[in-house]
Motif scaffolding. Structure first.
Motif, PDB file in Angstrom:
ATOM      1  N   TYR A   1       0.867  -1.176   0.000  1.00  0.00           N
ATOM      2  CA  TYR A   1       0.000   0.000   0.000  1.00  0.00           C
ATOM      3  C   TYR A   1       0.907   1.230   0.000  1.00  0.00           C
ATOM      4  O   TYR A   1       1.832   1.317   0.804  1.00  0.00           O
TER       5      TYR A   1
ATOM      6  N   GLN B   1      -3.496   0.044   7.157  1.00  0.00           N
ATOM      7  CA  GLN B   1      -4.512   0.458   8.118  1.00  0.00           C
ATOM      8  C   GLN B   1      -5.355  -0.751   8.504  1.00  0.00           C
ATOM      9  O   GLN B   1      -5.477  -1.704   7.734  1.00  0.00           O
TER      10      GLN B   1
ATOM     11  N   GLN C   1      -4.518  11.867   6.459  1.00  0.00           N
ATOM     12  CA  GLN C   1      -3.325  11.093   6.092  1.00  0.00           C
ATOM     13  C   GLN C   1      -2.025  11.876   6.227  1.00  0.00           C
ATOM     14  O   GLN C   1      -1.058  11.380   6.812  1.00  0.00           O
ATOM     15  N   GLU C   2      -1.972  13.089   5.712  1.00  0.00           N
ATOM     16  CA  GLU C   2      -0.728  13.865   5.780  1.00  0.00           C
ATOM     17  C   GLU C   2      -0.299  14.112   7.218  1.00  0.00           C
ATOM     18  O   GLU C   2       0.862  13.933   7.574  1.00  0.00           O
TER      19      GLU C   2
ATOM     20  N   GLN D   1     -13.855  10.114  10.030  1.00  0.00           N
ATOM     21  CA  GLN D   1     -12.980  10.929   9.177  1.00  0.00           C
ATOM     22  C   GLN D   1     -12.500  10.072   8.016  1.00  0.00           C
ATOM     23  O   GLN D   1     -12.277   8.867   8.161  1.00  0.00           O
ATOM     24  N   SER D   2     -12.274  10.705   6.875  1.00  0.00           N
ATOM     25  CA  SER D   2     -11.708   9.954   5.756  1.00  0.00           C
ATOM     26  C   SER D   2     -10.191   9.930   5.891  1.00  0.00           C
ATOM     27  O   SER D   2      -9.590  10.865   6.435  1.00  0.00           O
ATOM     28  N   LEU D   3      -9.591   8.857   5.397  1.00  0.00           N
ATOM     29  CA  LEU D   3      -8.126   8.758   5.435  1.00  0.00           C
ATOM     30  C   LEU D   3      -7.506   9.930   4.692  1.00  0.00           C
ATOM     31  O   LEU D   3      -6.512  10.510   5.150  1.00  0.00           O
ATOM     32  N   ASN D   4      -8.083  10.320   3.570  1.00  0.00           N
ATOM     33  CA  ASN D   4      -7.536  11.443   2.795  1.00  0.00           C
ATOM     34  C   ASN D   4      -7.462  12.730   3.607  1.00  0.00           C
ATOM     35  O   ASN D   4      -6.554  13.535   3.422  1.00  0.00           O
ATOM     36  N   SER D   5      -8.408  12.930   4.515  1.00  0.00           N
ATOM     37  CA  SER D   5      -8.425  14.178   5.283  1.00  0.00           C
ATOM     38  C   SER D   5      -7.395  14.208   6.416  1.00  0.00           C
ATOM     39  O   SER D   5      -7.038  15.277   6.896  1.00  0.00           O
TER      40      SER D   5
ATOM     41  N   TYR E   1      -7.164   7.176  14.046  1.00  0.00           N
ATOM     42  CA  TYR E   1      -8.107   8.230  13.691  1.00  0.00           C
ATOM     43  C   TYR E   1      -9.525   7.669  13.727  1.00  0.00           C
ATOM     44  O   TYR E   1      -9.737   6.462  13.605  1.00  0.00           O
TER      45      TYR E   1
ATOM     46  N   TRP F   1       1.293   5.593  -0.337  1.00  0.00           N
ATOM     47  CA  TRP F   1       0.809   6.964  -0.444  1.00  0.00           C
ATOM     48  C   TRP F   1       2.007   7.785  -0.903  1.00  0.00           C
ATOM     49  O   TRP F   1       3.019   7.878  -0.208  1.00  0.00           O
TER      50      TRP F   1
END
Length: 173
Positions: free
Chosen positions: A53, A96, A150-151, A144-148, A140, A55
């Motif tokens: 996986y 995750q 992740q950083e 919440q979405s992972l995209n929101s 988290y 990113w």
């Protein structure tokens, strides 16, 4: 008599000042225990992502954090190759998983984890060489979405792993 006391006071102050300067104690608040008379350079290779996986920005976040840590907490000069110390490796896992479940059976929290494999070579003292893995996790809310998040989470995990690497390589904890 007053003149003698004043003169004696000046002598005592002078002696105490000289003793304070001569007997200074050095503390290292950064935790690094490096003999800079022998160890002057460090090579930190970029860590590629070897995880299933991926990113994209994760590698640059981690690599920058690692190089910044050694730059700001040591006097070592970073060189492209053949450093007195060499740190290299790869990001081997990024995943995750559900961490907790609600009473209704839905996921309430998700745990994100990152694992980095590190090969450390100390060309001054090869007894300190090692290869080992360092892992950090962050949780988290599933709302919440992972995209929101992740950083922020990857940045925190990178800092945690970099601290572990720093402590294992030059802090001798």
């Amino acid at each position: 008599m007053n003149k003698i006391n004043r003169h004696l006071s000046y002598v005592v102050i002078l002696v105490l000042s000289v003793m304070t300067i001569a007997c200074s104690v050095s503390y290292k608040f950064n935790g690094a225990s490096i003999d800079y008379s022998k160890t002057k350079t460090i090579t930190i290779a970029d860590f590629p992502i070897r995880s299933n996986y991926v990113w994209g920005p994760m590698a640059s976040i981690f690599n920058n954090e690692l190089k910044d840590m050694f730059s700001s907490h040591t006097k070592l000069t970073q060189v492209k190759r053949n450093g007195d110390l060499i740190i290299e490796g790869e990001i081997t896992q990024y995943q995750q998983r559900n961490k907790s479940v609600t009473a209704e059976g839905y996921s309430a929290q998700t745990e994100l984890s990152m694992t980095v494999n590190v090969r450390f070579t100390n060309n001054i003292n090869h007894q300190e060489d090692f290869e080992k893995q360092f892992t950090a996790t962050s949780t988290y809310e599933t709302t919440q979405s992972l995209n929101s998040v992740q950083e922020e989470l990857v940045t925190q995990m990178a800092k945690d792993i970099v601290d572990q690497i720093f402590n294992a390589t030059v802090a001798n904890w």
